[in-house]
Design a protein around this motif. Structure first.
Motif, PDB file in Angstrom:
ATOM      1  N   MET A   1     -10.732  -3.038 -13.115  1.00  0.00           N
ATOM      2  CA  MET A   1     -10.509  -2.763 -11.752  1.00  0.00           C
ATOM      3  C   MET A   1      -9.855  -1.445 -11.529  1.00  0.00           C
ATOM      4  N   LYS A   2     -10.061  -0.716 -10.597  1.00  0.00           N
ATOM      5  CA  LYS A   2      -9.494   0.338  -9.989  1.00  0.00           C
ATOM      6  C   LYS A   2      -8.603   0.129  -8.806  1.00  0.00           C
ATOM      7  N   PHE A   3      -7.289   0.552  -8.984  1.00  0.00           N
ATOM      8  CA  PHE A   3      -6.148   0.308  -7.977  1.00  0.00           C
ATOM      9  C   PHE A   3      -5.946   1.450  -7.379  1.00  0.00           C
ATOM     10  N   VAL A   4      -5.434   1.566  -6.151  1.00  0.00           N
ATOM     11  CA  VAL A   4      -5.037   2.703  -5.581  1.00  0.00           C
ATOM     12  C   VAL A   4      -3.784   2.292  -4.453  1.00  0.00           C
ATOM     13  N   THR A   5      -2.851   3.582  -4.139  1.00  0.00           N
ATOM     14  CA  THR A   5      -1.979   3.151  -3.207  1.00  0.00           C
ATOM     15  C   THR A   5      -2.406   4.000  -1.941  1.00  0.00           C
ATOM     16  N   PHE A   6      -2.070   3.620  -0.853  1.00  0.00           N
ATOM     17  CA  PHE A   6      -2.721   4.259   0.536  1.00  0.00           C
ATOM     18  C   PHE A   6      -1.809   3.738   1.507  1.00  0.00           C
ATOM     19  N   ARG A   7      -1.849   4.612   2.708  1.00  0.00           N
ATOM     20  CA  ARG A   7      -1.457   4.247   3.927  1.00  0.00           C
ATOM     21  C   ARG A   7      -2.427   4.459   5.030  1.00  0.00           C
ATOM     22  N   THR A   8      -2.399   3.532   6.006  1.00  0.00           N
ATOM     23  CA  THR A   8      -3.329   3.589   7.199  1.00  0.00           C
ATOM     24  C   THR A   8      -2.634   4.393   8.350  1.00  0.00           C
ATOM     25  N   PRO A   9      -3.875   4.931   9.209  1.00  0.00           N
ATOM     26  CA  PRO A   9      -3.086   5.575  10.426  1.00  0.00           C
ATOM     27  C   PRO A   9      -2.338   4.801  11.144  1.00  0.00           C
ATOM     28  N   GLY A  10      -1.241   5.584  11.416  1.00  0.00           N
ATOM     29  CA  GLY A  10      -0.035   5.175  12.205  1.00  0.00           C
ATOM     30  C   GLY A  10       0.910   4.057  11.696  1.00  0.00           C
ATOM     31  N   ASP A  11       0.601   3.667  10.342  1.00  0.00           N
ATOM     32  CA  ASP A  11       1.627   3.027   9.621  1.00  0.00           C
ATOM     33  C   ASP A  11       2.004   3.794   8.191  1.00  0.00           C
ATOM     34  N   PRO A  12       3.233   3.779   8.401  1.00  0.00           N
ATOM     35  CA  PRO A  12       3.666   4.740   7.152  1.00  0.00           C
ATOM     36  C   PRO A  12       3.950   3.897   5.652  1.00  0.00           C
ATOM     37  N   THR A  13       3.779   2.723   6.146  1.00  0.00           N
ATOM     38  CA  THR A  13       4.072   1.731   4.939  1.00  0.00           C
ATOM     39  C   THR A  13       2.901   1.889   3.612  1.00  0.00           C
ATOM     40  N   PRO A  14       3.318   2.185   2.569  1.00  0.00           N
ATOM     41  CA  PRO A  14       2.486   2.380   1.452  1.00  0.00           C
ATOM     42  C   PRO A  14       1.920   0.749   1.020  1.00  0.00           C
ATOM     43  N   ARG A  15       0.602   0.876   0.753  1.00  0.00           N
ATOM     44  CA  ARG A  15      -0.061  -0.555   0.579  1.00  0.00           C
ATOM     45  C   ARG A  15      -0.954  -0.261  -0.772  1.00  0.00           C
ATOM     46  N   LEU A  16      -0.818  -1.517  -1.495  1.00  0.00           N
ATOM     47  CA  LEU A  16      -1.674  -1.576  -2.813  1.00  0.00           C
ATOM     48  C   LEU A  16      -2.954  -1.925  -2.360  1.00  0.00           C
ATOM     49  N   GLY A  17      -3.976  -1.167  -2.888  1.00  0.00           N
ATOM     50  CA  GLY A  17      -5.262  -1.603  -2.824  1.00  0.00           C
ATOM     51  C   GLY A  17      -6.311  -1.588  -4.053  1.00  0.00           C
ATOM     52  N   ILE A  18      -7.208  -2.367  -3.941  1.00  0.00           N
ATOM     53  CA  ILE A  18      -8.468  -2.388  -5.172  1.00  0.00           C
ATOM     54  C   ILE A  18      -9.548  -1.664  -4.530  1.00  0.00           C
ATOM     55  N   ASP A  19     -10.359  -1.235  -5.436  1.00  0.00           N
ATOM     56  CA  ASP A  19     -11.549  -0.345  -5.120  1.00  0.00           C
ATOM     57  C   ASP A  19     -12.566  -1.487  -5.226  1.00  0.00           C
ATOM     58  N   ASN A  20     -13.367  -1.499  -4.114  1.00  0.00           N
ATOM     59  CA  ASN A  20     -14.469  -2.636  -4.101  1.00  0.00           C
ATOM     60  C   ASN A  20     -15.588  -2.216  -4.734  1.00  0.00           C
ATOM     61  N   ARG A  21     -15.655  -1.014  -5.209  1.00  0.00           N
ATOM     62  CA  ARG A  21     -16.994  -0.326  -5.673  1.00  0.00           C
ATOM     63  C   ARG A  21     -18.316  -0.507  -4.974  1.00  0.00           C
ATOM     64  N   ASP A  22     -17.971  -0.697  -3.658  1.00  0.00           N
ATOM     65  CA  ASP A  22     -19.214  -0.367  -2.594  1.00  0.00           C
ATOM     66  C   ASP A  22     -19.370   1.030  -1.984  1.00  0.00           C
ATOM     67  N   ASN A  23     -18.401   1.954  -2.508  1.00  0.00           N
ATOM     68  CA  ASN A  23     -18.557   3.437  -1.988  1.00  0.00           C
ATOM     69  C   ASN A  23     -18.083   3.766  -0.710  1.00  0.00           C
ATOM     70  N   HIS A  24     -17.420   2.510   0.010  1.00  0.00           N
ATOM     71  CA  HIS A  24     -16.693   2.748   1.158  1.00  0.00           C
ATOM     72  C   HIS A  24     -15.524   2.154   1.618  1.00  0.00           C
ATOM     73  N   SER A  25     -15.062   1.123   0.762  1.00  0.00           N
ATOM     74  CA  SER A  25     -13.940   0.032   1.297  1.00  0.00           C
ATOM     75  C   SER A  25     -12.731  -0.129   0.017  1.00  0.00           C
ATOM     76  N   TYR A  26     -11.650  -0.276   0.500  1.00  0.00           N
ATOM     77  CA  TYR A  26     -10.573  -1.139  -0.405  1.00  0.00           C
ATOM     78  C   TYR A  26     -10.541  -2.343   0.193  1.00  0.00           C
ATOM     79  N   THR A  27      -9.845  -3.159  -0.741  1.00  0.00           N
ATOM     80  CA  THR A  27      -9.120  -4.466  -0.256  1.00  0.00           C
ATOM     81  C   THR A  27      -7.842  -3.980   0.109  1.00  0.00           C
ATOM     82  N   ASP A  28      -7.037  -4.344   1.089  1.00  0.00           N
ATOM     83  CA  ASP A  28      -5.598  -4.199   1.197  1.00  0.00           C
ATOM     84  C   ASP A  28      -4.989  -5.459   0.713  1.00  0.00           C
ATOM     85  N   LEU A  29      -4.540  -5.221  -0.647  1.00  0.00           N
ATOM     86  CA  LEU A  29      -3.967  -6.569  -1.212  1.00  0.00           C
ATOM     87  C   LEU A  29      -2.501  -6.657  -0.923  1.00  0.00           C
TER      88      LEU A  29
END
Length: 326
Positions: A1-29
């Motif tokens: 698995m590939k894990f990332v940390t990201f934030r979304t527009p308008g929300d400064p809260t860091p989120r843990l994500g997992i790369d779905n390997r579809d070239n365009h999406s993460y799951t916001d765990l």
């Protein structure tokens, strides 16, 4: 698995994500499982051990469309702030050309009366491999607060005329322990990432010529340590000593190498560095720079501005925009 940390527009809260390997999406765990402490951050995931990874795998294999986020809409952050960040010098073949370049710079840019050969003889033991069986935990540590985000802007400090990148693989420690037996050393590795050990070469050379300090403030400066863009779990990379590595500057290849240059493995380092000392889950260990993995060795200087990309096979591309300090 590939894990990332990201934030979304308008929300400064860091989120843990997992790369779905579809070239365009993460799951916001973090968003999908708001009450699960193991998904509060990547450090929490690491601390959660195998049980947390099993839950993440279940989430990966049962997608929930309500918690998918488009990669193009989020900003990646540093995966986490390491509890300890250090370079254990498992790749050392770059040291000889680096010593030569450092000696040449000191001879040409300071009033040091020694010849290049004399300076090399003095510098050589200072930059010898830091991988030692009895190395204390403080050896080659970096300031974890200087970690920068993938794809971010790195400001070239005005006190330096020679900012350099260093292409390295790094390992994330997943389990704490001391006096670890070789038979279970690999169990203490959580995963791997790309590491850029940014260095101010002229500052480093002056430090060596003056105080004898090899690193000092030449490496620990604002945003001067970078790793990511994700953390890949160790099961994804069964042979971490067979990965191709590439540096690109403004789209052009400046260096290529391989982790096959490693003289020792991370499991060897786990055994040696835990001898009489505790290693801690959440540490990040760099290998040392692959040969041709820094511009200093090549006698080249980064342009200002520059777009620097470090790529390691099966992990990804760690990129930064470099701009001069105003």
């Amino acid at each position: 698995m590939k894990f990332v940390t990201f934030r979304t527009p308008g929300d400064p809260t860091p989120r843990l994500g997992i790369d779905n390997r579809d070239n365009h999406s993460y799951t916001d765990l973090t968003g999908r499982f708001p009450d699960d402490p193991d998904f509060a951050s990547m450090l929490s995931l690491i601390d959660g051990g195998q049980a947390a990874l099993d839950k993440a795998w279940a989430a990966y294999t049962t997608l929930d469309e309500a918690h998918l986020v488009e990669k193009r809409t989020v900003s990646l952050l540093a995966p986490f702030r390491p509890r300890r960040l250090r370079d254990v010098s498992l790749i050392v073949n770059h040291l000889r050309p680096s010593v030569a370049k450092t000696a040449q710079w000191i001879a040409a840019n300071t009033d040091d009366p020694r010849t290049v050969a004399e300076i090399m003889a003095a510098v050589d033991p200072l930059v010898s491999p830091l991988y030692e069986p009895t190395a204390p935990p403080s050896a080659a540590e970096r300031d974890a607060e200087t970690v920068s985000a993938p794809g971010s802007v790195l400001t070239w400090p005005g006190r330096s005329d020679w900012l350099d990148y260093e292409l390295e693989l790094c390992a994330v420690i997943g389990r704490s322990g001391s006096d670890i037996d070789p038979s279970v050393a690999g169990d203490h590795i959580f995963g791997y990432a790309v590491y850029n050990d940014w260095t101010l070469r002229d500052v480093q050379a002056r430090n060596i010529a003056g105080s004898g300090s090899v690193h000092g403030d030449s490496k620990d400066f604002l945003n001067g340590n970078s790793f990511g863009p994700c953390v890949v779990t160790k099961d994804e990379i069964p042979d971490f000593r067979d990965l191709e590595m590439t540096v690109r500057v403004n789209g052009r290849v400046w260096g290529q190498g391989s982790t096959s240059e490693m003289l020792h493995g991370f499991d060897d380092a786990v055994v040696s560095l835990s001898r009489g000392h505790e290693i801690v889950a959440g540490e990040v260990w760099g290998t040392g720079t692959v040969p041709d993995g820094s511009s200093f060795e090549l006698g080249k200087r980064l342009p200002r501005p520059a777009f620097v990309e470090l790529e390691i096979e099966r992990i990804g591309v760690l990129s930064h925009y470099v701009v001069p300090e105003l």
